[in-house]
Write a protein that holds these residues in place. Structure first.
Motif, PDB file in Angstrom:
ATOM      1  N   VAL A  13       0.866  -1.180   0.000  1.00  0.00           N
ATOM      2  CA  VAL A  13       0.000   0.000   0.000  1.00  0.00           C
ATOM      3  C   VAL A  13       0.899   1.224   0.000  1.00  0.00           C
ATOM      4  CG1 VAL A  13      -1.688   1.301   1.373  1.00  0.00           C
ATOM      5  CG2 VAL A  13      -1.850  -1.203   1.223  1.00  0.00           C
ATOM      6  N   GLU A  14       0.653   2.147  -0.936  1.00  0.00           N
ATOM      7  CA  GLU A  14       1.499   3.327  -1.006  1.00  0.00           C
ATOM      8  C   GLU A  14       0.703   4.608  -1.085  1.00  0.00           C
ATOM      9  OE1 GLU A  14       5.967   2.847  -2.705  1.00  0.00           O
ATOM     10  OE2 GLU A  14       4.374   2.334  -4.101  1.00  0.00           O
ATOM     11  N   ASP A  15       1.054   5.504  -0.166  1.00  0.00           N
ATOM     12  CA  ASP A  15       0.521   6.869  -0.160  1.00  0.00           C
ATOM     13  C   ASP A  15      -1.007   6.906  -0.270  1.00  0.00           C
ATOM     14  OD1 ASP A  15       0.900   9.537   0.162  1.00  0.00           O
ATOM     15  OD2 ASP A  15       1.319   9.956  -1.955  1.00  0.00           O
ATOM     16  N   LEU A  16      -1.633   6.084   0.542  1.00  0.00           N
ATOM     17  CA  LEU A  16      -3.095   5.933   0.507  1.00  0.00           C
ATOM     18  C   LEU A  16      -3.792   7.099   1.219  1.00  0.00           C
ATOM     19  CD1 LEU A  16      -5.228   3.685  -0.319  1.00  0.00           C
ATOM     20  CD2 LEU A  16      -5.204   3.056   2.092  1.00  0.00           C
ATOM     21  N   ASN A  17      -4.776   7.656   0.551  1.00  0.00           N
ATOM     22  CA  ASN A  17      -5.622   8.707   1.147  1.00  0.00           C
ATOM     23  C   ASN A  17      -7.085   8.307   1.033  1.00  0.00           C
ATOM     24  OD1 ASN A  17      -3.997  11.309   1.866  1.00  0.00           O
ATOM     25  ND2 ASN A  17      -3.057  10.492  -0.003  1.00  0.00           N
ATOM     26  N   SER A  22     -15.785  15.329   3.729  1.00  0.00           N
ATOM     27  CA  SER A  22     -14.648  16.245   3.878  1.00  0.00           C
ATOM     28  C   SER A  22     -13.693  15.787   4.979  1.00  0.00           C
ATOM     29  CB  SER A  22     -15.168  17.661   4.185  1.00  0.00           C
ATOM     30  OG  SER A  22     -15.901  17.612   5.396  1.00  0.00           O
ATOM     31  N   ILE A  23     -14.016  14.666   5.648  1.00  0.00           N
ATOM     32  CA  ILE A  23     -13.119  14.175   6.717  1.00  0.00           C
ATOM     33  C   ILE A  23     -11.989  13.350   6.102  1.00  0.00           C
ATOM     34  CG2 ILE A  23     -12.940  12.697   8.768  1.00  0.00           C
ATOM     35  CD1 ILE A  23     -15.973  13.281   9.204  1.00  0.00           C
ATOM     36  N   HIS A  24     -10.756  13.801   6.322  1.00  0.00           N
ATOM     37  CA  HIS A  24      -9.588  13.129   5.763  1.00  0.00           C
ATOM     38  C   HIS A  24      -9.135  12.058   6.759  1.00  0.00           C
ATOM     39  CE1 HIS A  24      -5.460  13.832   3.581  1.00  0.00           C
ATOM     40  NE2 HIS A  24      -5.962  12.625   3.385  1.00  0.00           N
ATOM     41  N   ALA A  25      -9.646  10.831   6.589  1.00  0.00           N
ATOM     42  CA  ALA A  25      -9.438   9.793   7.608  1.00  0.00           C
ATOM     43  C   ALA A  25      -8.076   9.120   7.482  1.00  0.00           C
ATOM     44  CB  ALA A  25     -10.555   8.754   7.526  1.00  0.00           C
ATOM     45  N   ILE A  26      -7.606   8.905   6.265  1.00  0.00           N
ATOM     46  CA  ILE A  26      -6.303   8.254   6.040  1.00  0.00           C
ATOM     47  C   ILE A  26      -5.441   9.218   5.228  1.00  0.00           C
ATOM     48  CG2 ILE A  26      -5.122   6.281   4.947  1.00  0.00           C
ATOM     49  CD1 ILE A  26      -6.693   5.548   7.467  1.00  0.00           C
ATOM     50  N   LYS A  27      -4.289   9.569   5.809  1.00  0.00           N
ATOM     51  CA  LYS A  27      -3.493  10.683   5.273  1.00  0.00           C
ATOM     52  C   LYS A  27      -2.143  10.215   4.734  1.00  0.00           C
ATOM     53  CE  LYS A  27      -5.726  13.540   8.771  1.00  0.00           C
ATOM     54  NZ  LYS A  27      -5.650  13.753  10.238  1.00  0.00           N
ATOM     55  N   VAL A  56      -8.594  -1.509   1.688  1.00  0.00           N
ATOM     56  CA  VAL A  56      -7.843  -2.600   1.047  1.00  0.00           C
ATOM     57  C   VAL A  56      -8.811  -3.697   0.595  1.00  0.00           C
ATOM     58  CG1 VAL A  56      -6.123  -4.407   1.417  1.00  0.00           C
ATOM     59  CG2 VAL A  56      -5.699  -2.097   2.302  1.00  0.00           C
ATOM     60  N   GLY A  57      -9.820  -3.956   1.423  1.00  0.00           N
ATOM     61  CA  GLY A  57     -10.788  -5.012   1.115  1.00  0.00           C
ATOM     62  C   GLY A  57     -11.828  -4.634   0.068  1.00  0.00           C
ATOM     63  N   THR A  66      -1.857   3.766  -4.103  1.00  0.00           N
ATOM     64  CA  THR A  66      -1.874   2.480  -4.796  1.00  0.00           C
ATOM     65  C   THR A  66      -1.999   1.337  -3.791  1.00  0.00           C
ATOM     66  OG1 THR A  66       0.533   2.320  -4.753  1.00  0.00           O
ATOM     67  CG2 THR A  66      -0.439   3.327  -6.713  1.00  0.00           C
ATOM     68  N   ILE A  67      -2.708   0.309  -4.213  1.00  0.00           N
ATOM     69  CA  ILE A  67      -2.825  -0.919  -3.430  1.00  0.00           C
ATOM     70  C   ILE A  67      -2.505  -2.063  -4.385  1.00  0.00           C
ATOM     71  CG2 ILE A  67      -4.304  -2.359  -1.974  1.00  0.00           C
ATOM     72  CD1 ILE A  67      -6.222   0.059  -1.708  1.00  0.00           C
ATOM     73  N   GLU A  68      -1.440  -2.800  -4.084  1.00  0.00           N
ATOM     74  CA  GLU A  68      -1.077  -3.935  -4.931  1.00  0.00           C
ATOM     75  C   GLU A  68      -1.123  -5.218  -4.127  1.00  0.00           C
ATOM     76  OE1 GLU A  68       2.749  -3.355  -6.670  1.00  0.00           O
ATOM     77  OE2 GLU A  68       2.033  -1.756  -8.007  1.00  0.00           O
ATOM     78  N   PHE A  69      -1.754  -6.239  -4.724  1.00  0.00           N
ATOM     79  CA  PHE A  69      -1.763  -7.557  -4.114  1.00  0.00           C
ATOM     80  C   PHE A  69      -1.056  -8.492  -5.071  1.00  0.00           C
ATOM     81  CE2 PHE A  69      -3.915 -11.664  -3.129  1.00  0.00           C
ATOM     82  CZ  PHE A  69      -3.446 -11.796  -1.835  1.00  0.00           C
ATOM     83  N   GLU A  70      -0.008  -9.122  -4.625  1.00  0.00           N
ATOM     84  CA  GLU A  70       0.822  -9.988  -5.470  1.00  0.00           C
ATOM     85  C   GLU A  70       1.203  -9.290  -6.781  1.00  0.00           C
ATOM     86  OE1 GLU A  70      -1.508 -13.712  -5.400  1.00  0.00           O
ATOM     87  OE2 GLU A  70      -0.010 -14.392  -3.944  1.00  0.00           O
ATOM     88  N   GLY A  71       1.592  -8.028  -6.671  1.00  0.00           N
ATOM     89  CA  GLY A  71       2.096  -7.291  -7.828  1.00  0.00           C
ATOM     90  C   GLY A  71       1.027  -6.717  -8.745  1.00  0.00           C
ATOM     91  N   LYS A  72      -0.243  -6.951  -8.402  1.00  0.00           N
ATOM     92  CA  LYS A  72      -1.325  -6.510  -9.268  1.00  0.00           C
ATOM     93  C   LYS A  72      -2.115  -5.403  -8.568  1.00  0.00           C
ATOM     94  CE  LYS A  72      -5.248  -8.933 -11.324  1.00  0.00           C
ATOM     95  NZ  LYS A  72      -5.880 -10.254 -11.407  1.00  0.00           N
ATOM     96  N   SER A  73      -2.425  -4.330  -9.298  1.00  0.00           N
ATOM     97  CA  SER A  73      -3.168  -3.236  -8.681  1.00  0.00           C
ATOM     98  C   SER A  73      -4.597  -3.674  -8.366  1.00  0.00           C
ATOM     99  CB  SER A  73      -3.200  -2.037  -9.627  1.00  0.00           C
ATOM    100  OG  SER A  73      -4.113  -1.086  -9.104  1.00  0.00           O
ATOM    101  N   ILE A  74      -5.030  -3.436  -7.137  1.00  0.00           N
ATOM    102  CA  ILE A  74      -6.411  -3.790  -6.785  1.00  0.00           C
ATOM    103  C   ILE A  74      -7.182  -2.580  -6.259  1.00  0.00           C
ATOM    104  CG2 ILE A  74      -6.009  -6.243  -6.317  1.00  0.00           C
ATOM    105  CD1 ILE A  74      -6.201  -5.336  -3.260  1.00  0.00           C
TER     106      ILE A  74
END
Ligand SMILES: Nc1ncnc2c1ncn2[C@@H]1O[C@H](COP(=O)(O)OP(=O)(O)O)[C@@H](O)[C@H]1O
Ligand SMILES: [Mg+2]
Length: 242
Positions: A13-17, A22-27, A56-57, A66-74
């Motif tokens: 997981v990279e740089d997930l927002n 308007s609530i920024h829960a994951i920064k 993620v789910g 970005t969210i990658e599972f086994e190298g694949k973007s999900i």
């Protein structure tokens, strides 16, 4: 490590927002889970742990990252597709089907698989949770809290996930049951399932985790091996009662 695949990056997981309106829960969080690991995200109530797992789910949509599972973007993949890819979420608060039997609940977890596969996996789940086997005809809403947690975990396992995400499995359970649930998590991991565990019970989570991340108001503020964080002064003060 018995399996030669162990150690490879499984979830990245990279740089997930993530926002709720308007609530920024994951920064802008980044973390990874390697094959064979138990990784835990710890943090206080409201830190963003469930939001992270639900994104993620595939239950929530990220605004960026970005969210990658086994190298694949999900990222943006709907929940049922995420399950087919090999990742299962056991949600906070268990959310089993109260009026269905234990067996029916388990069968609902196998919706991505055919009947023969489901029958085989249910036997495996009964081996992992003998309590559920004894009670397979019981209406789920009449199970004890600990049994309901086992059912929620068993249901997630019915899709035969490579990675299982557990959201606060110990919540509301008596200490003896908390210990049992953590023992089960360790044994699932020994059987080859990679684990991403979210917990407010930092002591227990850190003591079984290979690695851990500390989440505070939507940001990762600390990370390391479970053992190093168990002995980290700031973690001890904030999450372990000194
Ligand atoms: N459905 C929602 N609508 C608006 N805000 C939400 C919603 N769910 C969670 N939040 C907010 O997002 C933040 C993170 O919540 P959550 O991921 O549930 O934290 P945790 O699981 O760590 O307790 C909190 O400030 C919470 O109030
Ligand atoms: Mg939560």
């Amino acid at each position: 490590m018995a399996n030669s695949e162990n150690g490879k990056t499984m979830l990245k997981v990279e740089d997930l927002n993530v926002y709720y309106g308007s609530i920024h829960a994951i920064k802008g969080i980044s973390f990874e889970v390697n094959q064979g690991e138990i990784v835990t995200l710890i943090g206080a109530n409201g830190a963003g742990k469930s939001t992270t797992l639900n994104t993620v789910g595939g239950l929530l949509k990220a605004s960026s990252g970005t969210i990658e599972f086994e190298g694949k973007s999900i990222a943006g993949t709907p929940a049922h597709k995420v399950v087919s890819e090999g990742m299962a979420l056991c949600p906070e608060g268990r959310r089993i089907f109260q009026r269905l039997t234990v067996k029916e609940n388990l069968e609902m977890g196998a919706y991505t698989r055919n009947k023969a596969e489901a029958d085989e996996t249910i036997e495996k789940v009964y081996e992992q949770f003998p309590r559920l086997k004894e009670r397979f005809r019981q209406i789920a809403g009449t199970l004890s809290g600990g049994e309901q947690q086992m059912l929620a975990m068993g249901r997630a396992l019915m899709s035969k996930p490579k990675l299982i995400m557990l959201d606060e499995p110990s919540m509301g359970l008596a200490p003896i049951l908390v210990q049992q649930i953590f023992d089960i998590i360790e044994s699932l991991n020994k059987d080859g399932t990679t684990i991403l565990l979210v917990e407010q019970n930092a002591q227990m989570a850190l003591s079984i985790a290979d690695r851990a991340y500390v989440l505070e108001t939507g940001r990762i503020v600390n990370s390391g091996t479970g053992d190093s964080l168990l002995h980290d002064d700031s973690v001890r003060r904030a999450y372990l009662g000194g």
